[in-house]
Design a protein around this motif. Structure first.
Motif, mmCIF file in Angstrom:
data_model
loop_
_atom_site.group_PDB
_atom_site.id
_atom_site.type_symbol
_atom_site.label_atom_id
_atom_site.label_comp_id
_atom_site.label_asym_id
_atom_site.label_seq_id
_atom_site.Cartn_x
_atom_site.Cartn_y
_atom_site.Cartn_z
ATOM 1 N N UNK A 59 -10.985 20.976 -3.131
ATOM 2 C CA UNK A 59 -9.862 20.068 -3.367
ATOM 3 C C UNK A 59 -9.796 18.982 -2.289
ATOM 4 N N UNK A 60 -10.908 18.324 -2.036
ATOM 5 C CA UNK A 60 -10.965 17.364 -0.943
ATOM 6 C C UNK A 60 -11.197 15.944 -1.430
ATOM 7 N N UNK A 61 -10.882 14.989 -0.552
ATOM 8 C CA UNK A 61 -11.101 13.574 -0.847
ATOM 9 C C UNK A 61 -11.023 12.789 0.452
ATOM 10 N N UNK A 62 -11.517 11.575 0.408
ATOM 11 C CA UNK A 62 -11.325 10.650 1.521
ATOM 12 C C UNK A 62 -9.925 10.067 1.322
ATOM 13 N N UNK A 63 -9.053 10.277 2.293
ATOM 14 C CA UNK A 63 -7.647 9.882 2.169
ATOM 15 C C UNK A 63 -7.294 8.807 3.187
ATOM 16 N N UNK A 64 -6.395 7.932 2.777
ATOM 17 C CA UNK A 64 -5.939 6.852 3.643
ATOM 18 C C UNK A 64 -4.465 7.058 3.958
ATOM 19 N N UNK A 66 -3.875 1.694 9.674
ATOM 20 C CA UNK A 66 -4.255 2.567 8.564
ATOM 21 C C UNK A 66 -5.623 3.147 8.861
ATOM 22 N N UNK A 67 -5.796 4.426 8.552
ATOM 23 C CA UNK A 67 -7.075 5.110 8.755
ATOM 24 C C UNK A 67 -7.457 5.853 7.491
ATOM 25 N N UNK A 68 -8.735 6.147 7.374
ATOM 26 C CA UNK A 68 -9.255 6.964 6.282
ATOM 27 C C UNK A 68 -9.983 8.143 6.894
ATOM 28 N N UNK A 69 -9.739 9.320 6.343
ATOM 29 C CA UNK A 69 -10.392 10.528 6.823
ATOM 30 C C UNK A 69 -10.645 11.499 5.681
ATOM 31 N N UNK A 70 -11.461 12.493 5.950
ATOM 32 C CA UNK A 70 -11.816 13.514 4.957
ATOM 33 C C UNK A 70 -10.768 14.635 5.018
ATOM 34 N N UNK A 86 -2.674 15.832 9.998
ATOM 35 C CA UNK A 86 -2.008 16.657 8.991
ATOM 36 C C UNK A 86 -0.882 15.813 8.406
ATOM 37 N N UNK A 87 -0.872 15.661 7.085
ATOM 38 C CA UNK A 87 0.146 14.882 6.377
ATOM 39 C C UNK A 87 0.953 15.844 5.503
ATOM 40 N N UNK A 88 2.288 15.733 5.556
ATOM 41 C CA UNK A 88 3.161 16.568 4.727
ATOM 42 C C UNK A 88 4.287 15.706 4.166
ATOM 43 N N UNK A 89 4.734 16.030 2.973
ATOM 44 C CA UNK A 89 5.924 15.402 2.410
ATOM 45 C C UNK A 89 6.433 16.255 1.267
ATOM 46 N N UNK A 90 7.658 15.972 0.851
ATOM 47 C CA UNK A 90 8.291 16.670 -0.260
ATOM 48 C C UNK A 90 8.491 15.673 -1.385
ATOM 49 N N UNK A 91 8.194 16.101 -2.599
ATOM 50 C CA UNK A 91 8.438 15.220 -3.745
ATOM 51 C C UNK A 91 9.789 15.535 -4.365
ATOM 52 N N UNK A 103 0.847 -1.185 0.000
ATOM 53 C CA UNK A 103 0.000 0.000 0.000
ATOM 54 C C UNK A 103 0.893 1.250 0.000
ATOM 55 N N UNK A 104 0.427 2.285 -0.652
ATOM 56 C CA UNK A 104 1.154 3.551 -0.693
ATOM 57 C C UNK A 104 1.148 4.212 0.692
ATOM 58 N N UNK A 105 2.127 5.074 0.946
ATOM 59 C CA UNK A 105 2.164 5.812 2.211
ATOM 60 C C UNK A 105 0.943 6.714 2.357
ATOM 61 N N UNK A 106 0.461 7.218 1.202
ATOM 62 C CA UNK A 106 -0.673 8.138 1.242
ATOM 63 C C UNK A 106 -1.547 7.885 0.027
ATOM 64 N N UNK A 107 -2.838 7.804 0.272
ATOM 65 C CA UNK A 107 -3.799 7.538 -0.794
ATOM 66 C C UNK A 107 -4.819 8.675 -0.803
ATOM 67 N N UNK A 108 -4.954 9.360 -1.936
ATOM 68 C CA UNK A 108 -5.896 10.465 -2.102
ATOM 69 C C UNK A 108 -7.092 9.922 -2.856
ATOM 70 N N UNK A 109 -8.173 9.616 -2.136
ATOM 71 C CA UNK A 109 -9.302 8.909 -2.759
ATOM 72 C C UNK A 109 -8.823 7.515 -3.121
ATOM 73 N N UNK A 110 -8.972 7.135 -4.393
ATOM 74 C CA UNK A 110 -8.482 5.837 -4.852
ATOM 75 C C UNK A 110 -7.094 5.940 -5.476
#
Length: 133
Positions: free
Chosen positions: A82-87, A96-100, A52-57, A1-8
């Motif tokens: 610019x929102x989504x259910x994120x995991x 793992x959790x999912x939130x808006x 709050x999730x942050x990272x640098x690409x 699983x990815x570290x961060x999932x934006x919607x699907x």
């Protein structure tokens, strides 16, 4: 699983700079807390928490940016917000959790190279931030 999932959409781990992924899970919130006459804080913590999730690409091609932005935009619940259910992984509770969440409204694209028509061909490092409602 990815570290961060934006919607699907699985945000590509290969583009996240090593050591830059930061999570502030379950930030507690207060309502009408105060300091009493003895200087002691009287907290009124509420049940809803925010993460709050942050990272640098890493620097990336325009094709990589197309993949990211298409994946995110296609998963917006509300385009204006610019929102989504994120995991994400909740380090405090070890699950793992999912939130808006909403995507940082002040995000800056860092174009470092453009072609002769002015279209971006390469992007530099960028800081991404996602905040739970």
């Amino acid at each position: 699983m990815a570290q961060f999932k934006f919607g699907t959409f699985d945000f590509p781990d290969r583009l996240i700079q090593w050591g830059s992924f930061k999570a502030k899970p379950n930030q507690r919130q207060d309502k009408d807390s105060y300091t009493d006459g003895f200087g002691e804080t009287q907290r009124n913590a509420i049940a809803h928490t925010k993460t709050h999730i942050q990272f640098t690409t890493l620097p990336m091609s325009s094709a990589d940016m197309d993949t990211i932005m298409t994946g995110m935009v296609n998963n917006y619940t509300n385009y204006l917000e610019r929102d989504a259910m994120c995991t994400y992984y909740d380090d405090e509770n070890r699950v793992f959790k999912t939130g808006h969440f909403y995507f940082d409204p002040s995000f800056e694209f860092n174009r470092v190279e453009v072609d002769t028509r002015g279209l971006p061909t390469k992007y530099g490092e960028m800081s991404w931030s996602f905040i739970e409602y």
